[in-house]
Enzyme design. Structure first.
Site, PDB file in Angstrom:
ATOM      1  CB  ALA A 109      -0.892   0.036   1.193  1.00  0.00           C
ATOM      2  N   GLY A 142       0.451  -4.998   0.607  1.00  0.00           N
ATOM      3  CA  GLY A 142      -0.743  -5.279  -0.052  1.00  0.00           C
ATOM      4  C   GLY A 142      -0.486  -5.913  -1.450  1.00  0.00           C
ATOM      5  CD  GLU A 192      -2.849  -7.824   2.421  1.00  0.00           C
ATOM      6  OE1 GLU A 192      -2.341  -6.402   2.380  1.00  0.00           O
ATOM      7  OE2 GLU A 192      -3.281  -8.244   3.601  1.00  0.00           O
ATOM      8  CD  GLU A 201       1.794  -5.959   5.546  1.00  0.00           C
ATOM      9  OE1 GLU A 201       2.773  -6.574   5.610  1.00  0.00           O
ATOM     10  OE2 GLU A 201       0.926  -5.984   4.234  1.00  0.00           O
TER      11      GLU A 201
HETATM   12  C1  LIG Z   1      -2.594  -2.883   2.702  1.00  0.00           C
HETATM   13  C2  LIG Z   1      -1.506  -3.941   3.360  1.00  0.00           C
HETATM   14  O1  LIG Z   1      -1.839  -5.076   4.148  1.00  0.00           O
HETATM   15  C3  LIG Z   1      -0.522  -3.146   3.980  1.00  0.00           C
HETATM   16  C4  LIG Z   1      -1.192  -1.944   4.772  1.00  0.00           C
HETATM   17  C5  LIG Z   1       0.602  -2.400   3.319  1.00  0.00           C
HETATM   18  O2  LIG Z   1       0.698  -2.769   2.018  1.00  0.00           O
HETATM   19  S1  LIG Z   1       1.757  -1.486   4.083  1.00  0.00           S
HETATM   20  C6  LIG Z   1       3.115  -1.322   3.043  1.00  0.00           C
HETATM   21  C7  LIG Z   1       3.837  -2.702   2.936  1.00  0.00           C
HETATM   22  N1  LIG Z   1       5.006  -2.641   2.048  1.00  0.00           N
HETATM   23  C8  LIG Z   1       6.243  -2.298   2.506  1.00  0.00           C
HETATM   24  O3  LIG Z   1       6.193  -2.075   3.683  1.00  0.00           O
HETATM   25  C9  LIG Z   1       7.173  -2.107   1.460  1.00  0.00           C
HETATM   26  C10 LIG Z   1       7.920  -0.703   2.032  1.00  0.00           C
HETATM   27  N2  LIG Z   1       9.197  -0.620   0.972  1.00  0.00           N
HETATM   28  C11 LIG Z   1      10.277  -1.238   0.875  1.00  0.00           C
HETATM   29  O4  LIG Z   1      10.722  -2.234   1.664  1.00  0.00           O
HETATM   30  C12 LIG Z   1      11.358  -0.636  -0.130  1.00  0.00           C
HETATM   31  O5  LIG Z   1      10.878   0.428  -0.617  1.00  0.00           O
HETATM   32  C13 LIG Z   1      11.363  -1.917  -1.304  1.00  0.00           C
HETATM   33  C14 LIG Z   1      10.056  -2.075  -1.778  1.00  0.00           C
HETATM   34  C15 LIG Z   1      11.884  -3.136  -0.689  1.00  0.00           C
HETATM   35  C16 LIG Z   1      12.449  -1.259  -2.233  1.00  0.00           C
HETATM   36  O6  LIG Z   1      13.695  -0.758  -1.572  1.00  0.00           O
HETATM   37  P1  LIG Z   1      14.546   0.102  -2.448  1.00  0.00           P
HETATM   38  O7  LIG Z   1      15.908   0.376  -1.554  1.00  0.00           O
HETATM   39  O8  LIG Z   1      14.720  -0.282  -3.899  1.00  0.00           O
HETATM   40  O9  LIG Z   1      13.829   1.427  -2.605  1.00  0.00           O
HETATM   41  P2  LIG Z   1      13.509   2.523  -1.438  1.00  0.00           P
HETATM   42  O10 LIG Z   1      14.488   3.485  -1.512  1.00  0.00           O
HETATM   43  O11 LIG Z   1      13.133   1.801  -0.333  1.00  0.00           O
HETATM   44  O12 LIG Z   1      12.044   3.170  -1.951  1.00  0.00           O
HETATM   45  C17 LIG Z   1      12.158   3.894  -3.222  1.00  0.00           C
HETATM   46  C18 LIG Z   1      11.204   5.224  -3.073  1.00  0.00           C
HETATM   47  O13 LIG Z   1       9.963   4.477  -2.942  1.00  0.00           O
HETATM   48  C19 LIG Z   1       9.368   4.825  -1.544  1.00  0.00           C
HETATM   49  N3  LIG Z   1       8.468   3.847  -1.158  1.00  0.00           N
HETATM   50  C20 LIG Z   1       8.702   2.628  -0.976  1.00  0.00           C
HETATM   51  N4  LIG Z   1       7.825   1.664  -0.570  1.00  0.00           N
HETATM   52  C21 LIG Z   1       6.524   2.620  -0.393  1.00  0.00           C
HETATM   53  C22 LIG Z   1       5.347   2.521   0.050  1.00  0.00           C
HETATM   54  N5  LIG Z   1       4.942   1.191   0.344  1.00  0.00           N
HETATM   55  N6  LIG Z   1       4.537   3.522   0.151  1.00  0.00           N
HETATM   56  C23 LIG Z   1       5.077   4.700  -0.349  1.00  0.00           C
HETATM   57  N7  LIG Z   1       6.238   4.858  -0.778  1.00  0.00           N
HETATM   58  C24 LIG Z   1       6.993   3.634  -0.929  1.00  0.00           C
HETATM   59  C25 LIG Z   1      10.453   5.299  -0.585  1.00  0.00           C
HETATM   60  O14 LIG Z   1      10.033   6.112   0.453  1.00  0.00           O
HETATM   61  C26 LIG Z   1      11.572   5.784  -1.655  1.00  0.00           C
HETATM   62  O15 LIG Z   1      10.839   7.323  -1.862  1.00  0.00           O
HETATM   63  P3  LIG Z   1      11.945   8.360  -1.591  1.00  0.00           P
HETATM   64  O16 LIG Z   1      12.166   8.455  -0.441  1.00  0.00           O
HETATM   65  O17 LIG Z   1      13.030   8.175  -2.607  1.00  0.00           O
HETATM   66  O18 LIG Z   1      11.167   9.634  -2.046  1.00  0.00           O
END
Ligand SMILES: C[C@H](O)[C@H](C)C(=O)SCCNC(=O)CCNC(=O)[C@H](O)C(C)(C)COP(=O)([O-])OP(=O)([O-])OC[C@H]1O[C@@H](n2cnc3c(N)ncnc32)[C@H](O)[C@@H]1OP(=O)([O-])[O-]
Length: 615
Positions: free
Chosen positions: A108, A147, A150, A170
């Site tokens: 998400a 997500g 999911e 998460e």
């Molecule tokens: C409903 C559902 O049940 C629930 C509720 C959810 O789904 S909750 C969400 C669950 N998902 C996560 O927790 C994944 C979190 N992201 C990561 O683990 C990593 O990003 C990555 C995927 C392994 C890639 O790593 P990277 O090293 O290649 O790039 P990066 O530098 O980290 O990220 C590159 C750019 O993308 C932005 N970014 C990464 N993930 C994002 C996200 N989920 N939402 C918004 N921005 C995100 C990050 O801030 C950065 O932006 P900026 O700072 O440069 O402006």
């Protein structure tokens, strides 16, 4: 979506890559990169970010929201529209959901969590996919997380590159999967794997599942619901748990930490920035100082296969350091932390020396700072350590302070850390300061240069209780170099004798006071660091603490923690301690903190007040 619908705005073919803003009762305008029309927009339809195309009998829904294809409102709208469109299209026999660029949707959009919620929700879209009469296939590459996983679990089939990784991170945001992941993963992969993946948050290679990690109660209930209740009821429970977590301080702290790590990566310096910097090869290094920290850095360099000189002015210390390095490397090989080959090679890469001249051509010398107050971490941790000693002098025991701070969330209490780094390190730092001031301290010294001084650590030093290395310090250990800390009644006797000699009446000290005096003294210094421009933003301090001191991620960092407590409260308590401990300058309230507290400034605006004029 850079929608594939042919642009029908007045600009026609002149239109650039457009985002379509539908303006009811008027023609549709597209806002291209080069044509911005003055339009009276009555409402903006979400920018749709899913490319829809039909190839043969396949409908392809390609999420196009770089860099990680986060499932923002626009993406969810695009998926929703796309699956409805594919279901209606008679030529379409199957649907493929995939991600453009680096990855399948990685979750998400975390940035939307603090904004008003907008449908369609992921489960609603997922159920449409699942109910679709045509096979819906998730084509996974990169990191299919949260997500994204999911959505994939709603699909009928999941095809993945073997390099792809899936996971439910998460928990690292203080959340649980909130779009049926807790109900669907157990049904697909079994309860045990689901609990491991959801509670650990680890990325799991597409071809293998990871082993168990720490299990979070709330997550457990949600996952367990998949076994105890029908799907619909389990979904209801998951949504309830998700809402609880989303509103929790822990989740806010972990979301803050997630973005703080990325914010500080975008560093700027007068002579360059993270975009222009070019890494230089490091072919040779040197470490000056063969103590615990120096030896630890040497081990890191040797484990990375980098040649290193170990420089020491004292032959005895040099030999002790070599022995320590040898034993750590042997231990690392035994534990499988480094390969036997790296262990063997280490001996050839390590060059002990007492001659600075040997270092003249090395590429890198990590700076071992002993007393520099200028460094962020040292400067903030100074008051933290000092207050710990004062608390013991006033009535607490080292084990009580450690227990309270470990309950607070630190991985190891401050007195266990002092035994680990060496009671002599703390003693020598104090003696160097005394020497610079031309002061000779004794075991009865109460003030040094007008500031409160406690000689308890000196007492342990003079008794040869140097910590783990001698088997005794603030605790006792099973042997010299031992790791199992046991409370030692001799230490209590030493403390009581110290207080009796100096006429100090010991008192009961509450856990609240311990947390406040350890944390607020350090936070106060953090605000002074921001005032002095040593750190550019609070995130710099917090990430330093998360990584340098394993500060609990679910508190975000000392500065975020202060923000969560409320600056007014923190400021008031610092003023209280300043009043009660006037001979400890670290309790002089920070001017920046006073100003921010008075104006209740939100954290993302703190730095606007950090410059002198606004203080
Ligand atoms: C409903 C559902 O049940 C629930 C509720 C959810 O789904 S909750 C969400 C669950 N998902 C996560 O927790 C994944 C979190 N992201 C990561 O683990 C990593 O990003 C990555 C995927 C392994 C890639 O790593 P990277 O090293 O290649 O790039 P990066 O530098 O980290 O990220 C590159 C750019 O993308 C932005 N970014 C990464 N993930 C994002 C996200 N989920 N939402 C918004 N921005 C995100 C990050 O801030 C950065 O932006 P900026 O700072 O440069 O402006």
């Amino acid at each position: 979506m850079r929608s594939k619908v042919v642009c029908n705005c007045r600009l026609g073919s002149k239109c650039r890559t457009g985002v379509f803003i539908s303006v009811p009762l008027r023609s549709t305008f597209c806002v291209g990169t080069s044509y911005i029309l003055a339009v009276k927009v009555s409402y903006i339809v979400a920018v749709i970010m899913v490319d829809y195309k039909v190839q043969g009998s396949f409908a392809i829904l390609e999420v196009n929201n770089p860099p990680v294809n986060a499932l923002s409102h626009a993406v969810r709208s695009g998926l929703n529209d796309g699956i409805e469109k594919a279901s209606r299209d008679r030529n379409v026999k199957a649907v493929i959901v995939c991600g453009k660029g680096a990855t399948f949707p990685a979750g998400a959009d975390i940035r939307e969590f603090s904004k008003p919620k907008k449908e369609p929700w992921l489960p609603e879209i997922g159920h449409k996919m699942e109910k679709c009469e045509k096979p819906v296939i998730a084509a996974i590459h990169g990191t299919c997380l949260g997500g994204g996983l999911e959505i994939a679990l709603f699909c009928h089939y999941r095809i993945a590159l073997k390099t792809a990784r899936v996971g439910f991170p998460e928990v690292q945001l203080g959340l649980l999967p909130g779009a049926a992941g807790t109900q669907r993963l157990p049904r697909v992969a079994g309860l045990q794997v689901a609990m491991d993946m959801i509670s650990s948050g680890r990325h799991v290679l597409a071809t293998e599942a990871k082993k168990y990690g720490i299990i979070d109660e709330l997550c457990l209930k949600a996952v367990k619901a998949s076994v105890d209740f029908p799907y619909e009821k389990g979904l209801e429970m998951e949504t309830e748990f998700f809402k609880q977590l989303l509103g929790s301080g822990q989740s806010k702290a972990q979301q803050y930490a997630f973005f703080a790590e990325r914010t500080i990566a975008r560093w700027e310096m007068p002579n360059g920035n993270y975009r222009t910097a070019v890494a230089k090869p490091v072919k040779s290094t040197a470490v000056i100082g063969a103590g615990t920290m120096g030896s630890g850095i040497v081990v890191c360099l040797l484990s990375a296969g980098i040649p290193v000189y170990l420089m020491e002015q004292n032959e005895k210390f040099l030999n002790n350091g070599l022995k320590m390095i040898k034993s750590i490397m042997e231990g690392s090989v035994k534990l499988g932390k480094v390969s036997p080959e790296v262990g063997r090679k280490a001996a050839t890469l390590l060059k002990p020396t007492m001659n600075y001249n040997d270092l003249k051509d090395v590429d890198l010398i990590p700076v071992l700072v002993k007393t520099c107050r200028g460094f962020l971490a040292n400067r903030m941790h100074g008051p933290f350590g000092t207050e710990g000693t004062f608390l013991v002098e006033e009535g607490a025991l080292p084990s009580q302070v450690d227990r309270v701070m470990e309950d607070f969330g630190l991985p190891i209490g401050p007195f266990k850390v002092r035994d680990l780094s060496g009671v002599d390190i703390a003693y020598k730092i104090k003696q160097e300061v005394a020497k610079l001031l031309g002061i000779k301290t004794t075991l009865q010294t109460r003030f040094m240069n007008g500031e409160r001084y406690c000689a308890l650590n000196d007492r342990l030093f003079h008794l040869g209780r140097l910590g783990r290395k001698t088997g005794k310090g603030y605790y006792k250990y099973e042997k010299a170099g031992g790791k199992i800390a046991t409370e030692d009644s001799d230490v209590t006797d030493i403390i009581e004798k110290h207080c009796k000699e100096l006429g100090i009446q010991r008192r009961q000290i509450s856990s609240q006071e311990i947390v406040e005096r350890m944390m607020y003294s350090c936070i106060n210094e953090g605000f002074k660091i921001l005032e002095d421009g040593i750190a550019v933003r609070p995130e710099d301090i917090d990430v330093c603490y998360l990584y340098g001191f394993s500060f609990p991620r679910y508190l975000g960092g000392p500065m975020f923690y202060a923000n969560q407590i409320g600056l007014q409260r923190v400021y008031e308590r610092i003023c209280y301690y300043h009043e009660n401990f006037p001979y400890s300058p670290h309790w002089v309230p920070s001017r920046l903190l006073r100003k921010l507290a008075a104006k209740s400034v939100p954290m993302n605006e703190w730095m606007a007040y950090a410059t002198g004029s606004k203080l």
